[in-house]
Scaffold this motif. Structure first.
Motif, PDB file in Angstrom:
ATOM      1  N   GLN A  35       0.878  -1.364   0.129  1.00  0.00           N
ATOM      2  CA  GLN A  35      -0.121  -0.081  -0.050  1.00  0.00           C
ATOM      3  C   GLN A  35       0.764   1.177  -0.065  1.00  0.00           C
ATOM      4  OE1 GLN A  35      -3.241   0.478  -0.137  1.00  0.00           O
ATOM      5  NE2 GLN A  35      -4.192  -1.316   0.796  1.00  0.00           N
ATOM      6  N   ALA A 293     -11.070  -3.322   1.799  1.00  0.00           N
ATOM      7  CA  ALA A 293     -10.348  -1.795   1.446  1.00  0.00           C
ATOM      8  C   ALA A 293     -11.857  -0.974   1.327  1.00  0.00           C
ATOM      9  CB  ALA A 293      -9.542  -1.756   0.333  1.00  0.00           C
ATOM     10  N   TRP A 374      -5.713   4.294   0.715  1.00  0.00           N
ATOM     11  CA  TRP A 374      -6.348   3.052   0.305  1.00  0.00           C
ATOM     12  C   TRP A 374      -6.380   2.593  -1.062  1.00  0.00           C
ATOM     13  CZ3 TRP A 374      -9.310   6.326   3.396  1.00  0.00           C
ATOM     14  CH2 TRP A 374      -9.432   6.150   4.800  1.00  0.00           C
TER      15      TRP A 374
END
Length: 687
Positions: A35, A293, A374
């Protein structure tokens, strides 16, 4: 607290649970690292693309202001400082509206498509079909050898060529049928997926801005009415979630190519997507999206996710009639849809199937969705050639540039000169509407209202000063320049016609004189005017229509389970061919139908060819061809029945009107005639 000397004993289930927890922790650690790395990579690509587009963004805002009828801020301030009239002649909007109507008239005709699916000139023989030819030849050779006949190499080669020719002929007929079914299927996808509505919106962007974009096919989850079963087992309509491909028009304000890009597939590409929480939630269950997510975004971010832009584009919102967009209590979630190259190791850390990543150090064309911190989606581009699902076209292409030129930019100078002429015309009309009055205040009674002038007004003067000989009131009439200013306006308005290729007489405006007063002359001028718009239609055919239909074909070939619609086809854009005036096209069709009504032409084209002519003529007359003309399958059965009847009649004539005798051991038909004969032998055997 453990006691010394005692061993901790755990069951197999407890040990397996601990191993699973440790594995999940390792995966989560890799995903967290991914991420961070991916977000940093996307952020750097986004910043470069956004900075590179700043000049283009200002160009689009100027085009939008020009079409809306608003002056640039600096020019508006200068006009207001001079006290001039704020007249803005809507020449740009007039030309843009005419261009949009003209393009829609060509590309979006009711009952017709601006594209077609046709079989290739030489359809490829599949391996199965080639194997069938070889197997048939081998079988015939084996039968000949078993019968004790001499089979030469020349016989085998000749029969193989005959079989291949037969298969190729059958393949062309099959390709025609498959192309028709594929065209019908793609048309159904376009109707349900909103392709025509997207094209209509994109035409407005193509005319106004440097480019217009269509995105698709994109798989989305939608609620739809489908058939289900009730408690008693009867079929009833039910509302359920379905996955379907869709197309949409993407605003050019939201497309950000890489700084060096010359095309859609050249370098990275970012799209700024604004969606409601409901639209984001609808992505749950769509393949490739991370449900965890998405739920985290909805729980933690909602409609308050930070913007990807440095500003809120308030001017764009104001020009698009959304001045209070910032006051929306829910707001929109801004996501960045990134298309570009990502290192293989990052994809493996995300959880991509290792079979899709051959080399962790290599770069792969991928798609990623980023919302704040995200990542809700990251996958290798599913397109077999790594293309992005965007298609673009410009009113006028600019070689070597990602962006083109729209109508407002083409006629910016003409619009400015027309505005200047109109402002001066308004000022001159005002100043020449009445005389300029001069009053000697020393001679006029101070109680008189000198600012109010009307017929038969009495002006009291002071006698002593009036005898001095000077006129107490003088009048001056300013000269009128209306004719010169009108000529200047007409000149630059006509220049806009020339630059855009959209003359006034095309959309029923302006005066006609000279050659335009005759029907033939008007038709000739219209044909000349279509040369300019034909180039625009060609840009749309090349950049939007053909590639979007091609991508729909690729989607069907890859994901549709029905093999009866798949074949070797080519996509043809018909926008340019639609430039012919419909009345002339129908007239020529009628003439062709009449000239081909003779027996020789009918025998050459056959029933299928004549049926195709009838279908095309019925389409242009707004009839439904399928209700009048039999289908190809019905015509084929009719031809076979006629051929069989003719063959039976010929055989009966050879045997005095009686059915031919059956060979010993040969099967017979219900009427007693032989089901096969000497002509049924496929191989010419030599004795």
């Amino acid at each position: 607290m453990s006691m010394p000397g005692l061993l901790l004993v755990k069951s197999n289930a407890e040990l397996e649970a601990e191993e699973r927890a440790e594995a999940l922790q390792r995966v989560q650690s890799r995903r967290d690292l991914f991420q961070s790395n991916l977000a940093s990579h996307i952020q750097s690509c986004w910043q470069a693309a956004r900075q590179a587009k700043e000049e283009v963004q200002q160009r689009m805002l100027r085009a939008l202001r020009q079409r809306t009828g608003l002056y640039e801020p600096d020019k508006l301030a200068a006009i207001q400082e001079e006290g001039g009239p704020l007249v803005f002649m809507m020449l740009t909007d007039e030309k843009c509206t005419a261009a949009e109507a003209w393009l829609e008239d060509i590309l979006l005709v009711a009952g017709e498509k601006p594209w077609a699916v046709r079989p290739t000139k030489v359809p490829d023989l599949s391996p199965d079909q080639q194997a069938r030819i070889v197997g048939q030849v081998e079988l015939e050779v084996l039968q000949g050898l078993q019968a004790g006949m001499a089979v030469t190499r020349e016989d085998i080669q000749a029969r193989a060529k005959e079989l291949q020719a037969e298969f190729e002929q059958a393949l062309r007929a099959e390709a025609e049928r498959l192309a028709g079914r594929m065209e019908y299927h793609i048309e159904d996808l376009f109707q349900e997926g909103g392709w025509y509505a997207a094209l209509r919106e994109a035409i407005q962007d193509i005319v106004t801005f440097p480019a217009g974009f269509i995105k698709g096919p994109v798989i989305r989850r939608r609620r739809a009415l489908t058939w289900g079963r009730d408690a008693s087992g009867d079929s009833v309509p039910v509302v359920s979630w379905v996955l379907r491909p869709e197309w949409e028009c993407v605003s050019p304000f939201d497309i950000y190519p890489s700084p060096s890009a010359k095309g859609l597939d050249d370098g990275d590409l970012c799209e700024l997507v604004r969606m409601t929480p409901g639209e984001l939630h609808a992505l749950i269950g769509v393949e490739g999206y991370d449900e965890a997510a998405i739920r985290q975004v909805l729980e933690d971010g909602g409609g308050r996710v930070s913007s990807w832009l440095w500003d809120r584009q308030s001017e764009r919102a104001r020009l698009e009639d959304r001045p209070q967009e910032w006051a929306d209590p829910k707001g929109k979630i801004e996501a960045l849809n990134y298309w570009g190259q990502i290192q293989g190791q990052l994809l493996l850390d995300w959880g991509i199937d290792p079979s899709e990543v051959d080399d962790p150090e290599a770069q792969y064309q991928c798609e990623a969705w980023q919302i704040g911190p995200w990542t809700i989606k990251a996958q290798v581009n599913p397109h077999p050639l790594g293309k992005v699902p965007y298609h673009k076209a410009s009113f006028r292409n600019k070689p070597g540039s990602f962006w083109g030129i729209g109508v407002p930019e083409i006629i910016t100078d003409c619009q400015d000169m027309c505005n200047a002429s109109a402002r001066n015309l308004a000022a001159n009309m005002a100043i020449t509407s009445g005389p300029q009055v001069g009053v000697d205040l020393d001679q006029v009674d101070p109680t008189t209202n000198i600012r109010k002038i009307y017929p038969w007004k009495v002006w009291p003067f002071k006698g002593n000063r009036a005898k001095a000989g000077g006129a107490p009131i003088s009048f001056y009439q300013a000269s009128s320049n209306i004719d010169q200013l009108m000529k200047a306006y007409d000149k630059f308005s006509l220049e806009a016609d020339t630059k855009t290729g959209i003359p006034k007489y095309i959309y029923g405006s302006g005066q006609t004189s000279g050659v335009l007063n005759t029907a033939s002359g008007f038709s000739m001028m219209v044909n000349n005017a279509t040369k300019g718009i034909k180039r625009v239609v060609g840009n749309i055919d090349t950049g939007v229509t053909k590639p979007s239909v091609t991508e729909a074909w690729v989607f069907v070939m890859l994901y549709d389970p029905d093999p009866s619609i798949k074949g070797d086809v080519e996509i043809v854009a018909l926008g340019s061919s639609a430039m012919m005036v419909k009345e002339q096209q129908q007239l020529r069709r009628n003439e062709f139908m009449q000239t081909t009504s003779n027996p020789v032409d009918l025998q050459i084209m056959g029933m299928k060819g004549r049926a195709q002519l009838l279908r095309e003529s019925l389409k242009s007359l707004d009839f439904t061809p399928d209700k009048i003309v039999p289908s190809e399958e019905e015509l084929q059965r009719l031809e076979q029945a006629q051929q069989q009847a003719a063959q039976n009649q010929m055989q009966m004539g050879q045997f005095g009107g009686q059915p031919p005798p059956a060979r010993q051991g040969a099967p017979t038909l219900p009427d007693g005639s032989a089901a096969g004969g000497d002509g049924a032998n496929l191989m010419r055997m030599r004795t």
